[in-house]
Design an enzyme around this catalytic site. Structure first.
Site: not given
Length: 423
Positions: A61, A304
């Site tokens: 992200h 992640d």
């Protein structure tokens, strides 16, 4: 030209490590051989060091646009480069979400301008990642996305998920599924069981993940589409994926370093840097993830990387957001925990962080061989260091590994023949 001399080089074609020199000309690996002499090259002595293909992270992200106080494309790329990554895939839960061509184009242009790592984009499955209406998948694919996901959210309505899969199967593109049944996870904060009881926090049962993994595997079977299970965290999830692969269903999966290394006991003490989704599970679940990685059930290790600012994480556990960063700690944490203890072979670890994710997103990256792009990193595996918050390049510092002593210090990262990180 740049000549890396006397390194221990991982050869992607053979998946083995040999002592060799690597000659780089412009953006390409020109030659790999036991001894290379090139008078016109800048020579870097890599004696005692390992030279690996640049790592590929298919799940991170970058928070831009919309949340640049947590991270932006430039800071995320710098953090990735310091971790040895030369290719990363950013998720669409930005603001606005990556469900339209203008946002996609903005990110791709900004990524090219920053240039520290190759940034591939994951497009949204549903508009606004709200799980109500299918996104314009054809436009996103034409625009260059390498996968689809509503990561951070999970489409709850099976009919919509079925339509997404039917639509996406036309393009043979992976659907990266965050698996969570909200009616089961509710306002859960940690793994449901002993730790949730001890801490007095609502728990997230393993069933919240497993029921959705089961659903998406069945939908993949019906549609013939490619499903990739993101951040697997439970024993039964591993078993479901293992059986699906035996049945010939097009399913792949990933696990994160934190789910491989830590269990729910890390949450004891209410450290919000141990709060993530899915939550850290039981020791039995953690061991099953490792077994799944070793037997090939789980294909990929993905970070992640999920940055959150200090003021967001410095709240009581119930109010802090889910997620931890991962670029700069991923390899040394895994090397220290598993390779140094002979649980995973070094070559296997490199394969799961390079070729395997590259194959899933169908990109020719993460390869160290003659003629390939000069994307690589150089580590001294015999050098230890303490993972220090002050040295993290990400804007955010929400890591459960701060203060951990690690082996494997990175000295160089190179992307397309240019140094993107140097000690």
């Amino acid at each position: 030209m740049i000549l890396l001399k006397n390194g221990m080089v991982y050869l992607s074609n053979d998946k083995k490590i040999i002592k060799a020199d690597v000659l780089i000309e412009k953006k390409v690996i020109k030659k790999i051989a036991p001894s290379i002499d090139e008078k016109n090259a800048e020579v870097i002595d890599c004696a005692g060091m390992h030279i690996f293909p640049g790592f590929v992270d298919m799940h991170c992200h970058l928070r831009e646009p919309g949340y640049t106080y947590k991270e932006d494309i430039a800071s995320g790329a710098a953090s990735a480069a310091k971790g040895g990554f030369t290719s990363i895939c950013c998720m669409p839960n930005t603001k606005p979400a990556i469900d339209n061509l203008s946002t996609l184009d903005y990110i791709m242009r900004k990524a090219r301008d920053v240039g520290k790592t190759k940034i591939f984009v994951i497009g949204a499955m549903s508009k606004g990642i709200e799980g109500k209406e299918i996104a314009n998948i054809a436009t996103l694919v034409k625009g260059g996305v390498v996968g689809l996901s509503d990561d951070g959210n999970c489409i709850q309505v099976a009919k919509l998920q079925l339509n997404v899969m039917r639509y996406a199967s036309i393009y043979d593109i992976p659907m990266i599924c965050h698996s969570e049944d909200y009616s089961l996870s509710g306002d859960g904060q940690v793994n449901y069981g002993y730790m949730s009881t001890k801490l007095g926090l609502p728990g997230i049962p393993t069933l919240a993940e497993e029921s959705m993994v089961s659903r998406d595997i069945m939908l993949a079977d019906v549609t013939g589409s490619r499903v990739h299970i993101a951040h697997a965290s439970t024993k039964r999830t591993v078993e479901l994926i293992r059986q699906a692969k035996k049945d010939g269903i097009k399913v792949t999966a990933e696990v994160t370093p934190h789910h491989l290394v830590l269990n729910e006991n890390a949450c004891d003490g209410f450290d919000t840097n141990t709060k993530m989704k899915p939550p850290l599970r039981s020791e039995e679940d953690r061991k099953s993830l490792l077994e799944g990685l070793l037997d090939g059930t789980i294909d990929v290790i993905a970070t992640d990387h999920a940055p959150h600012s200090d003021y967001e994480k410095e709240l009581e556990f119930m109010k802090a957001p889910f997620g931890v960063i991962g670029f700069e700690s991923a390899f040394p944490v895994l090397y220290t925990t598993f390779v140094k203890t002979d649980l995973i072979k070094l070559e296997e670890l490199i394969d799961r962080m390079t070729s395997k994710p590259a194959n899933i997103i169908n990109k020719e990256v993460g390869e160290l061989k003659e003629g390939a792009a000069a994307d690589l990193n150089v580590f001294n595996l015999d050098e230890s260091f303490t993972f220090d918050e002050s040295e993290i390049l990400s804007k955010s510092k929400n890591s459960p590994f701060i203060g951990m002593n690690m082996w494997g210090k990175i000295y160089y990262t190179m992307c397309d023949g240019k140094f993107t990180w140097k000690v």
